[in-house]
Motif scaffolding. Structure first.
Motif, short mmCIF file in Angstrom:
data_model
loop_
_atom_site.label_atom_id
_atom_site.label_comp_id
_atom_site.label_asym_id
_atom_site.label_seq_id
_atom_site.Cartn_x
_atom_site.Cartn_y
_atom_site.Cartn_z
N PRO A 143 0.82 -1.21 0.00
CA PRO A 143 0.00 0.00 0.00
C PRO A 143 0.86 1.26 0.00
CG PRO A 143 0.02 -1.02 2.18
CD PRO A 143 0.72 -1.97 1.26
N LEU A 144 0.56 2.16 -0.93
CA LEU A 144 1.33 3.40 -1.03
C LEU A 144 0.59 4.59 -0.43
CD1 LEU A 144 2.87 3.17 -4.60
CD2 LEU A 144 3.85 2.50 -2.42
N ALA A 145 -0.66 4.42 -0.11
CA ALA A 145 -1.43 5.52 0.45
C ALA A 145 -2.24 5.02 1.63
CB ALA A 145 -2.35 6.11 -0.61
N VAL A 146 -2.54 5.92 2.54
CA VAL A 146 -3.34 5.53 3.68
C VAL A 146 -4.74 5.16 3.22
CG1 VAL A 146 -2.04 7.00 5.26
CG2 VAL A 146 -4.07 7.90 4.14
N GLU A 147 -5.41 4.37 4.04
CA GLU A 147 -6.76 3.96 3.70
C GLU A 147 -7.66 5.18 3.50
OE1 GLU A 147 -10.20 0.92 5.48
OE2 GLU A 147 -8.45 1.46 6.67
N GLN A 148 -8.53 5.10 2.53
CA GLN A 148 -9.51 6.14 2.21
C GLN A 148 -8.90 7.37 1.54
OE1 GLN A 148 -10.88 6.32 6.24
NE2 GLN A 148 -12.72 5.13 5.83
N ALA A 149 -7.65 7.28 1.09
CA ALA A 149 -7.07 8.41 0.36
C ALA A 149 -7.47 8.39 -1.12
CB ALA A 149 -5.54 8.39 0.47
N TRP A 150 -7.95 7.25 -1.62
CA TRP A 150 -8.38 7.10 -3.01
C TRP A 150 -9.88 6.88 -3.02
CZ3 TRP A 150 -10.30 3.00 -6.17
CH2 TRP A 150 -10.16 3.20 -7.56
N ILE A 151 -10.65 7.92 -3.37
CA ILE A 151 -12.11 7.83 -3.30
C ILE A 151 -12.74 8.42 -4.56
CG2 ILE A 151 -12.38 7.69 -0.79
CD1 ILE A 151 -12.71 10.76 -0.78
N PRO A 152 -12.41 7.91 -5.75
CA PRO A 152 -12.96 8.50 -6.98
C PRO A 152 -14.46 8.31 -7.13
CG PRO A 152 -11.85 6.45 -7.48
CD PRO A 152 -11.56 6.75 -6.04
N PHE A 153 -15.04 7.35 -6.41
CA PHE A 153 -16.47 7.11 -6.48
C PHE A 153 -17.16 7.41 -5.16
CE2 PHE A 153 -14.54 4.12 -9.55
CZ PHE A 153 -15.16 4.58 -10.71
N GLY A 154 -16.53 8.23 -4.33
CA GLY A 154 -17.09 8.48 -3.01
C GLY A 154 -16.77 7.32 -2.08
N GLY A 155 -17.61 7.10 -1.09
CA GLY A 155 -17.38 6.02 -0.14
C GLY A 155 -18.51 5.94 0.86
N GLY A 156 -18.38 4.99 1.79
CA GLY A 156 -19.42 4.82 2.79
C GLY A 156 -20.68 4.23 2.18
N PRO A 157 -21.79 4.29 2.90
CA PRO A 157 -23.03 3.67 2.41
C PRO A 157 -23.59 4.32 1.15
CG PRO A 157 -23.45 5.00 4.38
CD PRO A 157 -21.97 4.89 4.24
N ARG A 158 -23.18 5.56 0.85
CA ARG A 158 -23.71 6.24 -0.33
C ARG A 158 -22.69 6.27 -1.47
NH1 ARG A 158 -28.59 9.18 0.86
NH2 ARG A 158 -28.33 10.18 -1.17
N ALA A 159 -21.73 5.37 -1.46
CA ALA A 159 -20.78 5.28 -2.57
C ALA A 159 -21.52 4.98 -3.87
CB ALA A 159 -19.75 4.18 -2.30
N CYS A 160 -20.93 5.38 -4.98
CA CYS A 160 -21.55 5.22 -6.29
C CYS A 160 -21.89 3.76 -6.56
CB CYS A 160 -20.61 5.74 -7.38
SG CYS A 160 -21.23 5.49 -9.06
N LEU A 161 -23.17 3.48 -6.85
CA LEU A 161 -23.59 2.11 -7.10
C LEU A 161 -23.02 1.56 -8.40
CD1 LEU A 161 -27.37 2.25 -6.09
CD2 LEU A 161 -25.54 1.08 -4.88
N GLY A 162 -22.71 2.45 -9.33
CA GLY A 162 -22.22 2.00 -10.63
C GLY A 162 -20.71 1.88 -10.72
N ALA A 163 -20.00 1.92 -9.58
CA ALA A 163 -18.53 1.90 -9.62
C ALA A 163 -17.99 0.65 -10.30
CB ALA A 163 -17.98 2.03 -8.20
N ARG A 164 -18.51 -0.51 -9.96
CA ARG A 164 -18.02 -1.77 -10.57
C ARG A 164 -18.27 -1.76 -12.08
NH1 ARG A 164 -14.62 -6.19 -9.53
NH2 ARG A 164 -15.27 -7.91 -10.84
N PHE A 165 -19.46 -1.34 -12.48
CA PHE A 165 -19.78 -1.25 -13.90
C PHE A 165 -18.77 -0.35 -14.60
CE2 PHE A 165 -21.74 0.38 -17.66
CZ PHE A 165 -22.68 -0.53 -18.09
N ALA A 166 -18.50 0.82 -14.02
CA ALA A 166 -17.59 1.79 -14.65
C ALA A 166 -16.18 1.25 -14.75
CB ALA A 166 -17.62 3.10 -13.87
N LEU A 167 -15.70 0.58 -13.72
CA LEU A 167 -14.34 0.04 -13.72
C LEU A 167 -14.19 -1.06 -14.77
CD1 LEU A 167 -13.61 -0.10 -9.89
CD2 LEU A 167 -12.39 1.30 -11.57
#
Length: 454
Positions: A386-410
């Motif tokens: 790991p090169l960054a601390v946890e939660q430093a990479w959040i291109p789709f948001g996070g938590g319970p309201r994270a983007c539902l389409g993140a897997r589709f987009a990736l």
């Protein structure tokens, strides 16, 4: 990576930028919101008070505080109301809804975009990309952003609406482009504070675009309902939404189907098209990364088209996409409003205060990502740790309201990149492309490129 000492100050002692009467920091924010948030982080620390009109705001720039904010929405924070234009486009879909309404809609929509369902859409992603690249020729000139937008729009329409939307892609795409422009303009201007009944020229353009979307989507929904009544079986996202039932056996209403269709369209089209555009722009100036991409595609695919199963095998391709998302996160700004008993980092946040975090600023913070302005997909190598601390990479948001389409987009971004890069390099030159922060981070203008055989 070594830890970094927190910079939170006692309440009331934090420094922030100078504010104008009534409008706060709106001029600097409107001029360049990306630079504005970086200047707050660099000039004032990790907890910075600022004002957007009459709204009291705080910017948090530490990953753990961003993670705490994202995890507290629907508990002690509520989503921020982002203005008339935002509501016009997304209605009261899962991105906008709150409380029990949000929980119901998330439960109904989420099954349609789970990995098992995304697998069934992968073939469509590849087929559409293969059809596009067959029309390209060595030495041809294209606008990368327009080509990627057109491609992901066709994929979104087919996976979301199926064949019923054939021939309706152009008006849907044009209306979405207008809506995105007007939404970004309102969010960065004084019209954000105008009451809903005020109709500016921009708002009239937005309303016309939304009317087109409503009409086109309503037509497709009627076609799906008619097909369902005839007993036809469909495998698109809208059919799954039509079949979804809540815990009481209730379906999504026509209005809810419209709102969730727009939400999924944006997740499957807007985010992926911009990510691919930025990925090609970055690869154009990185010959070593391009060579490694070509080597992986030859080794893993051997000249055949990729499938869903190749997504995990294409490690370097995924790293290219992940690094593009770090440098140009689709979700570039996140905020939530404090309710009673809200806190971040162990300190109380007054009710009504909007707490903001910027994935753009966090992703370009040298504390979490060394040499943040450099395109380095190798920073995501699995064996590098790991090169960054946890939660430093959040291109789709996070938590319970994270983007539902993140897997589709990736999955879409990786498969599209693989198909195209097998046959062409999109040479857009070394000149940087200006960024327009709208609903997503868009190029501010065309991205011309020459097609080169690898």
């Amino acid at each position: 990576m070594r830890g970094v000492t927190a910079t939170l100050l006692p309440p009331g002692t934090e420094r922030g930028p100078r504010r104008w009467p009534f409008i706060g920091n709106l001029p600097a924010f409107a001029r360049d919101p990306l630079a504005f948030f970086e200047s707050l982080r660099d000039g004032y620390g990790d907890w910075v008070p600022w004002a957007l009109g009459p709204q009291r705001n705080v910017l948090v720039s530490r990953p753990e505080h961003a993670g705490e904010l994202l995890g507290s929405v629907e508990k002690t924070f509520r989503p921020t109301e982002l203005g008339w234009a935002f509501r016009q486009l997304l209605g009261n879909g899962v991105v906008v809804a709150t409380g029990a309404d949000w929980r119901r809609k998330r439960a109904l929509v989420q099954p349609a975009v789970r990995p098992r369902q995304v697998r069934s859409y992968a073939a469509t992603m590849v087929e559409c990309t293969d059809a596009l690249v067959r029309d390209w020729a060595e030495g041809g000139r294209i606008d990368v952003h327009r080509e990627m937008a057109g491609l992901t729009q066709r994929i979104a329409v087919r996976t979301l609406f199926g064949s019923d939307a054939a021939g309706r892609e152009a008006p849907i795409s044009a209306a979405m482009a207008t809506a995105q422009r007007e939404l970004g303009a309102e969010f960065r201007g004084l019209t954000l504070f105008l009451p809903p009944w005020v109709r500016t020229p921009g708002r009239r353009r937005m309303r016309r675009a939304v009317d087109v979307l409503d009409r086109e989507i309503a037509h497709v929904i009627r076609e799906h309902e008619a097909a369902s009544a005839r007993g036809a079986e469909r495998d698109d996202l809208l059919s799954r939404l039509l079949a979804a039932r809540d815990e009481h056996g209730g379906p999504l209403s026509r209005k809810e189907l419209r709102d969730e269709s727009i939400t999924l369209y944006i997740g499957g089209h807007e985010t992926t098209s911009t990510t691919l555009t930025w990925a090609w722009q970055l690869l154009s100036a990185a010959p070593a990364a391009r060579d490694r991409l070509a080597e992986e595609l030859d080794r893993v695919l051997g000249g055949r088209l990729p499938t869903y199963e190749d997504y995990e095998r294409l490690a370097w391709t995924r790293q290219v996409v992940k690094e593009a998302l770090r440098m140009y996160p689709p979700v570039w700004l996140i905020s939530a409003v404090a309710g009673d008993a809200a806190s971040i980092g162990g300190r109380s946040v007054p009710a009504g205060t909007a707490v903001w975090t910027s994935p753009w600023s966090m992703h370009r913070d040298p504390r979490w990502f060394p040499d943040p302005g450099a395109f380095r997909p190798e920073r995501w190598d699995a064996d590098a740790g790991p090169l960054a601390v946890e939660q430093a990479w959040i291109p789709f948001g996070g938590g319970p309201r994270a983007c539902l389409g993140a897997r589709f987009a990736l999955v879409e971004a990786v498969l599209v990149l693989a198909v195209l890069a097998q046959r062409f390099h999109l040479d857009s030159g070394p000149e940087p492309v200006a960024v327009f922060p709208g609903l997503t981070l868009q190029p501010a203008g065309p991205v011309p490129a020459t097609l080169r055989r690898p």
